[in-house]
Design a protein around this motif. Structure first.
Motif, PDB file in Angstrom:
ATOM      1  N   ALA A  95      -5.212  -3.280  -6.560  1.00 57.37           N
ATOM      2  CA  ALA A  95      -4.456  -3.811  -7.699  1.00 57.37           C
ATOM      3  C   ALA A  95      -2.962  -3.592  -7.491  1.00 57.37           C
ATOM      4  N   ALA A  96      -2.190  -4.480  -8.082  1.00 55.67           N
ATOM      5  CA  ALA A  96      -0.739  -4.299  -8.101  1.00 55.67           C
ATOM      6  C   ALA A  96      -0.401  -3.189  -9.092  1.00 55.67           C
ATOM      7  N   PRO A  97       0.669  -2.434  -8.849  1.00 55.12           N
ATOM      8  CA  PRO A  97       1.027  -1.353  -9.771  1.00 55.12           C
ATOM      9  C   PRO A  97       1.700  -1.876 -11.030  1.00 55.12           C
ATOM     10  N   ASP A  98       1.731  -1.031 -12.046  1.00 51.70           N
ATOM     11  CA  ASP A  98       2.457  -1.360 -13.270  1.00 51.70           C
ATOM     12  C   ASP A  98       3.961  -1.203 -13.066  1.00 51.70           C
ATOM     13  N   THR A  99       4.347  -0.181 -12.312  1.00 51.49           N
ATOM     14  CA  THR A  99       5.759  -0.005 -11.967  1.00 51.49           C
ATOM     15  C   THR A  99       5.858   0.333 -10.483  1.00 51.49           C
ATOM     16  N   LEU A 100       6.999  -0.007  -9.905  1.00 48.77           N
ATOM     17  CA  LEU A 100       7.250   0.247  -8.491  1.00 48.77           C
ATOM     18  C   LEU A 100       8.730   0.556  -8.320  1.00 48.77           C
ATOM     19  N   GLU A 101       9.025   1.782  -7.882  1.00 53.27           N
ATOM     20  CA  GLU A 101      10.407   2.249  -7.782  1.00 53.27           C
ATOM     21  C   GLU A 101      10.691   2.736  -6.362  1.00 53.27           C
ATOM     22  N   ALA A 102      11.802   2.284  -5.794  1.00 60.05           N
ATOM     23  CA  ALA A 102      12.230   2.757  -4.476  1.00 60.05           C
ATOM     24  C   ALA A 102      12.621   4.225  -4.576  1.00 60.05           C
ATOM     25  N   ILE A 103      12.155   5.041  -3.628  1.00 60.42           N
ATOM     26  CA  ILE A 103      12.494   6.476  -3.647  1.00 60.42           C
ATOM     27  C   ILE A 103      13.103   6.946  -2.325  1.00 60.42           C
ATOM     28  N   GLY A 104      13.458   6.019  -1.440  1.00 55.70           N
ATOM     29  CA  GLY A 104      14.136   6.417  -0.213  1.00 55.70           C
ATOM     30  C   GLY A 104      13.698   5.603   0.982  1.00 55.70           C
ATOM     31  N   THR A 105      14.263   5.949   2.125  1.00 57.61           N
ATOM     32  CA  THR A 105      13.892   5.343   3.400  1.00 57.61           C
ATOM     33  C   THR A 105      13.772   6.444   4.442  1.00 57.61           C
ATOM     34  N   VAL A 106      12.967   6.178   5.462  1.00 52.64           N
ATOM     35  CA  VAL A 106      12.826   7.109   6.575  1.00 52.64           C
ATOM     36  C   VAL A 106      12.871   6.327   7.888  1.00 52.64           C
ATOM     37  N   THR A 107      13.297   7.012   8.937  1.00 56.98           N
ATOM     38  CA  THR A 107      13.223   6.482  10.297  1.00 56.98           C
ATOM     39  C   THR A 107      12.186   7.336  11.020  1.00 56.98           C
ATOM     40  N   PRO A 108      10.969   6.791  11.215  1.00 57.59           N
ATOM     41  CA  PRO A 108       9.836   7.598  11.672  1.00 57.59           C
ATOM     42  C   PRO A 108      10.013   8.323  13.003  1.00 57.59           C
ATOM     43  N   ASN A 109      10.654   7.713  13.957  1.00 61.03           N
ATOM     44  CA  ASN A 109      10.895   8.364  15.249  1.00 61.03           C
ATOM     45  C   ASN A 109      12.118   7.710  15.852  1.00 61.03           C
ATOM     46  N   SER A 110      13.296   8.067  15.347  1.00 61.73           N
ATOM     47  CA  SER A 110      14.539   7.388  15.710  1.00 61.73           C
ATOM     48  C   SER A 110      14.957   7.601  17.166  1.00 61.73           C
ATOM     49  N   GLY A 111      14.256   8.449  17.895  1.00 64.85           N
ATOM     50  CA  GLY A 111      14.520   8.605  19.319  1.00 64.85           C
ATOM     51  C   GLY A 111      13.826   7.551  20.165  1.00 64.85           C
TER      52      GLY A 111
END
Length: 177
Positions: A95-111
Motif C-alpha cells: 500500500a501507499a503510505p498516508d504520509t511520506l517525508e524526506a529524512i536525508g540522503t546517503v552515499t552507500p559506498n562513495s569510494g
C-alpha cells in the motif's frame, strides 16, 4: 582533488555501468580509478515505514551476499525520488503510505559507487496488507524502535539503509533515544 583524464566504460547492463577511468591525483601523479554507476545515475530510495509505533522490515534474498536479509523497503528511482518511494512501498508493503517525508540522503559506498540514496519516513494509519511483489519480498514484520536498535546491536540487522534511516530518524526526533 582527483581529475578525470579519460572516462573508460568497461562494462554496462541495465543495472550498472562500470568505469575504469584514467585520473590525475592532487600531486599530478597519474593512475586509474574504478567507479560504478547504478541505475543510469538515478538516485535510489529507502523508506523507514511506520504504523502505530512499529517499523516495517522486509525479508529479501540478497544475491550478492548469498543471504536472507531483513531491511527497510528500498529500490531504484523511477522518476522523482518521492514517486519512486511510493512505488517501492506499494510493491514491498502492499500500500501507499498516508504520509511520506524526506529524512536525508546517503552515499552507500562513495569510494566505489557513484550513488545517492534518498531516505524517507513513511507513515500508515492502517497496517498494509501483503506485498504486491512476492518474488522480491518473502516476509514483512513490524518492530518497535527498541527492537530495531537491539537487532542492530546484536548484529542481526546488518542492512546499511536500515541503520542509516534509523540514525536519521533519531537525529530528527522521529524516534526517541
Amino acid at each position: 582533488m582527483i581529475r578525470t583524464l579519460r572516462e573508460r566504460r568497461v562494462y554496462a547492463n541495465r543495472f550498472v555501468t562500470v568505469y575504469d577511468d584514467d585520473v590525475a591525483f592532487a600531486d599530478d601523479s597519474r593512475g586509474r580509478y574504478l567507479r560504478i554507476v547504478e541505475s543510469e545515475g538515478r538516485p535510489g530510495v529507502a523508506m523507514l515505514a511506520s504504523h502505530a509505533g512499529r517499523f516495517a522490515q522486509v525479508l529479501t534474498y540478497r544475491y550478492p551476499t548469498r543471504s536472507w536479509e531483513w531491511g527497510i523497503p528500498r529500490g531504484f528511482a523511477a522518476g522523482t525520488a518521492l514517486f519512486s518511494a511510493e512505488l517501492e512501498l506499494k510493491e514491498e508493503l502492499g500500500a501507499a503510505p498516508d504520509t511520506l517525508e524526506a529524512i536525508g540522503t546517503v552515499t552507500p559506498n562513495s569510494g566505489l559507487l557513484a550513488s545517492t540514496v534518498h531516505l524517507f519516513h513513511a507513515t500508515y494509519a492502517e497496517l498494509p496488507g501483503a506485498p504486491d511483489d512476492s518474488r522480491e519480498v518473502a516476509d514483512v514484520r513490524w518492530l518497535t524502535a527498541a527492537e530495531l536498535m537491539a537487532g542492530v546491536a546484536a548484529g542481526e540487522i546488518t542492512d546499511s539503509f536500515t541503520q542509516c534511516a534509523l540514525l536519521s530518524a533519531l537525529a530528527r526526533g522521529i524516534i526517541g533515544h
